[in-house]
Motif scaffolding. Structure first.
Motif, short mmCIF file in Angstrom:
data_model
loop_
_atom_site.label_atom_id
_atom_site.label_comp_id
_atom_site.label_asym_id
_atom_site.label_seq_id
_atom_site.Cartn_x
_atom_site.Cartn_y
_atom_site.Cartn_z
N ARG A 129 69.67 4.36 -26.85
CA ARG A 129 68.99 4.33 -25.56
C ARG A 129 67.57 3.83 -25.79
O ARG A 129 66.86 4.34 -26.64
CB ARG A 129 69.00 5.71 -24.92
CG ARG A 129 70.43 6.16 -24.59
CD ARG A 129 70.47 7.52 -24.01
NE ARG A 129 70.16 8.46 -25.10
CZ ARG A 129 69.97 9.76 -24.92
NH1 ARG A 129 70.02 10.28 -23.73
NH2 ARG A 129 69.71 10.55 -25.93
N VAL A 130 67.16 2.81 -25.01
CA VAL A 130 65.87 2.15 -25.21
C VAL A 130 65.15 2.01 -23.88
O VAL A 130 65.77 1.72 -22.86
CB VAL A 130 66.06 0.75 -25.84
CG1 VAL A 130 64.74 0.05 -26.02
CG2 VAL A 130 66.80 0.85 -27.15
N GLY A 131 63.83 2.21 -23.90
CA GLY A 131 63.02 2.00 -22.72
C GLY A 131 61.74 1.26 -23.07
O GLY A 131 61.19 1.43 -24.16
N THR A 132 61.27 0.43 -22.15
CA THR A 132 60.00 -0.27 -22.31
C THR A 132 58.87 0.70 -22.01
O THR A 132 58.95 1.46 -21.04
CB THR A 132 59.93 -1.46 -21.34
OG1 THR A 132 61.02 -2.34 -21.63
CG2 THR A 132 58.62 -2.21 -21.47
N VAL A 133 57.84 0.70 -22.84
CA VAL A 133 56.70 1.60 -22.64
C VAL A 133 55.38 0.87 -22.87
O VAL A 133 55.34 -0.18 -23.50
CB VAL A 133 56.75 2.84 -23.57
CG1 VAL A 133 57.92 3.72 -23.26
CG2 VAL A 133 56.76 2.44 -25.03
N SER A 134 54.33 1.47 -22.35
CA SER A 134 52.97 1.04 -22.68
C SER A 134 52.17 2.28 -23.04
O SER A 134 52.48 3.38 -22.60
CB SER A 134 52.33 0.26 -21.53
OG SER A 134 52.26 1.06 -20.38
#
Length: 93
Positions: free
Chosen positions: A64-69
């Motif tokens: 499971r992968v999510g874009t973050v800042s």
């Protein structure tokens, strides 16, 4: 999907480097699908990690992968950092 996650994670930098650590995450507004955030405590600190801000991904178990800042970096101890992260869209947990 749940509204929170706490456990192992990898922060993938724009360069492709993977930094392992522990994440504590939650969705915004009690389970809505419009954003999520939390903290990430890396196991190691590098110069690239200190300068990381955008173009990042957070990998959780089971691919499971999510874009973050990165919204903030705080020094916890002489050898530890705590990074505040925000992610758009559906949470990967």
């Amino acid at each position: 999907m749940t509204a929170t996650y706490s456990g192992p994670a990898k922060l993938v930098l724009a360069s492709g480097a993977r930094i392992t650590g522990m994440a504590s995450l939650s969705t915004n507004r009690r389970g809505e699908l419009n954003g999520w955030g939390g903290t990430f405590r890396p196991d190691e600190i590098t110069a690239d990690l200190r300068n990381a801000a955008e173009g990042l991904h957070l990998e959780l178990p089971y691919e499971r992968v999510g874009t973050v800042s990165v919204s903030r970096i705080r020094k916890l101890l002489a050898t530890q950092l705590l990074m505040s992260l925000t992610g758009p869209g559906p949470a990967p947990f």
